[in-house]
Design an enzyme around this catalytic site. Structure first.
Site, short mmCIF file in Angstrom:
data_model
loop_
_atom_site.label_atom_id
_atom_site.label_comp_id
_atom_site.label_asym_id
_atom_site.label_seq_id
_atom_site.Cartn_x
_atom_site.Cartn_y
_atom_site.Cartn_z
N LYS A 35 60.02 38.90 5.01
CA LYS A 35 60.03 39.55 3.72
C LYS A 35 61.47 39.95 3.34
O LYS A 35 61.92 39.74 2.22
CB LYS A 35 59.12 40.79 3.75
N LYS B 123 48.35 22.07 6.26
CA LYS B 123 47.52 23.10 6.91
C LYS B 123 46.76 23.92 5.85
O LYS B 123 47.35 24.36 4.87
CB LYS B 123 48.43 24.02 7.74
N LYS C 7 45.43 30.13 2.54
CA LYS C 7 45.36 30.79 1.23
C LYS C 7 46.66 30.61 0.47
O LYS C 7 46.66 30.42 -0.74
CB LYS C 7 45.15 32.30 1.43
P1 ADP Z 1 45.86 32.12 5.73
O1 ADP Z 1 46.90 31.15 6.26
O2 ADP Z 1 44.87 31.46 4.86
O3 ADP Z 1 46.47 33.38 5.12
P2 ADP Z 1 45.29 33.86 7.97
O4 ADP Z 1 46.70 33.90 8.40
O5 ADP Z 1 44.67 35.09 7.35
O6 ADP Z 1 45.05 32.60 6.99
O7 ADP Z 1 44.37 33.35 9.18
C1 ADP Z 1 43.75 34.15 10.13
C2 ADP Z 1 43.54 33.32 11.38
O8 ADP Z 1 42.77 32.12 11.04
C3 ADP Z 1 44.84 32.78 11.99
O9 ADP Z 1 45.38 33.63 12.94
C4 ADP Z 1 44.40 31.47 12.63
O10 ADP Z 1 43.89 31.72 13.92
C5 ADP Z 1 43.25 30.99 11.77
N1 ADP Z 1 43.66 29.91 10.83
C6 ADP Z 1 44.04 30.06 9.55
N2 ADP Z 1 44.28 28.85 8.96
C7 ADP Z 1 44.04 27.92 9.91
C8 ADP Z 1 44.09 26.48 9.91
N3 ADP Z 1 44.40 25.77 8.84
N4 ADP Z 1 43.79 25.85 11.07
C9 ADP Z 1 43.42 26.56 12.18
N5 ADP Z 1 43.36 27.89 12.22
C10 ADP Z 1 43.66 28.58 11.10
#
Ligand code: ADP
Ligand code: TRP
Length: 324
Positions: A111, A190, A193
């Site tokens: 950040k 990947k 969100k």
């Molecule tokens: P985002 O990237 O959508 O913000 P988060 O960081 O909140 O998702 O994800 C929470 C957990 O979900 C991560 O710590 C990871 O273990 C899992 N995760 C998120 N996206 C993926 C993905 N594309 N493939 C595998 N695991 C994922």
């Protein structure tokens, strides 16, 4: 052995969250000596500043867990803020945390590198997470790779407290979840969100199909044989784990002469088979708010029993009078 993990209620869960984290949490729920899973709403407050959204998301994650198979008779399911001892322990830990340790943590560092100003909450976020972990004498913390640094911080801070005040805390270990097959999103990178390429677990059936049909594919001719391991559609299909179906699809790719529309249809059917019943269970739980509340009350009561014990140990060891 105690397993513990938390999920931030920052939005609707997607396939990446399910296969990369939640499914594996649920598989660990029968750990002897208990698994603890909680919704990290205090952490989410560092990014969500809308009361209704935070409340709705928090209960939403609880419904997601229940619908996807978390059994409250096996695991302890609760909301982070309903164990106030965590915030109390957080302060004790902050007093023994070197600034440098937090300055190196990635959420804050990124950040700052992007020229944004961070709140003290974001800066101290890893110590709230350390308190979450340490307060239940947790041994093992299953997380995505991005969270490993925070487990190391928890370990360092617990060790420092032990060093200063005598043996108080169990030192936790991280356990990296298997997301070797990173779940690809609708654009092939990947699923996240932040990339706006997600397919949500509880998407309505029609919407789900539409999204799957929109997944980007290459424009090679149908006849051409293709390597399934390079195709995001195939990777998505594999997640649903029908061994025979996977082997057959592999052969189809190797031979060529198929359209991606057909594969998308297979992915949609496989997803519906797994998530369709979960969608129904979620609607059922959503219609029983009283029962859900009872599960959360029982979860928080169980978690607090342990939290009080560990907090008291810490207070006594460092010379803080606990409330009478
Ligand atoms: P985002 O990237 O959508 O913000 P988060 O960081 O909140 O998702 O994800 C929470 C957990 O979900 C991560 O710590 C990871 O273990 C899992 N995760 C998120 N996206 C993926 C993905 N594309 N493939 C595998 N695991 C994922
Ligand atoms: N910070 C974690 C995440 O963003 C969520 C979390 C909060 C957590 N407290 C925790 C995870 C304690 C494991 C243990 O994913």
């Amino acid at each position: 052995m105690r397993v513990l993990s938390g999920i931030q209620p920052t939005g609707k869960i997607h396939w990446g969250n399910y296969f990369g984290a939640i499914r594996q949490f649920i598989n660990l729920q029968s750990t002897p000596d208990q698994a603890y899973y909680f919704v990290a709403n205090l952490h989410a407050l560092t990014t969500i500043r809308d009361k209704a959204v935070l409340e709705e998301n928090t209960l939403g994650v609880v419904l997601d867990f229940l619908a996807l198979g978390l059994d409250p008779n096996k695991a302890t399911l609760f909301v982070q803020s309903e164990v106030p001892e965590v915030s109390q322990l957080c302060w004790l830990l902050l007093t023994v945390t070197p600034m440098g340790l937090l300055e190196r943590c990635h959420a804050y560092k990124e950040k700052k590198a992007n020229g944004l100003t961070a709140d003290a909450g974001l800066f101290n976020y890893p110590i709230l997470m350390a308190a979450d972990i340490i307060i239940y004498d947790s041994d093992l913390v299953p997380v995505g790779e991005d969270q490993l640094q925070h487990i190391e911080v928890a370990r360092d801070v617990a060790a420092r407290f032990n060093h200063l005040f005598g043996e108080t805390f169990v030192l936790p270990k991280g356990y990296v979840l298997d997301n070797s097959a990173k779940v690809p999103g609708t654009d092939g990178q990947k699923m996240s969100k932040s990339y706006n390429n997600t397919i949500q677990v509880f998407e309505e059936q029609k919407q789900l199909r539409k999204k799957i049909m929109r997944i980007q594919t290459d424009s090679r001719p149908m006849e051409e044989p293709k390597n399934p391991d390079e195709c995001p559609l195939f990777q998505l299909y594999q997640l649903f784990g029908d061994e025979q179906g996977i082997a057959e699809l592999r052969e189809i790719y190797a031979k060529g002469g198929f359209g991606y529309g057909m594969v998308k249809g297979l992915v949609a059917d496989a997803a519906e088979k797994v998530f369709g019943p979960a969608r129904e269970r979620r609607a059922e739980w959503a219609s029983k708010p009283k029962e859900v509340r009872e599960i959360l009350d029982a979860g928080a009561a169980n978690a607090r029993k342990k939290a009080k014990e560990v907090l008291l140990r810490a207070q006594e060891n460092c010379g803080i009078f606990p409330p009478k």
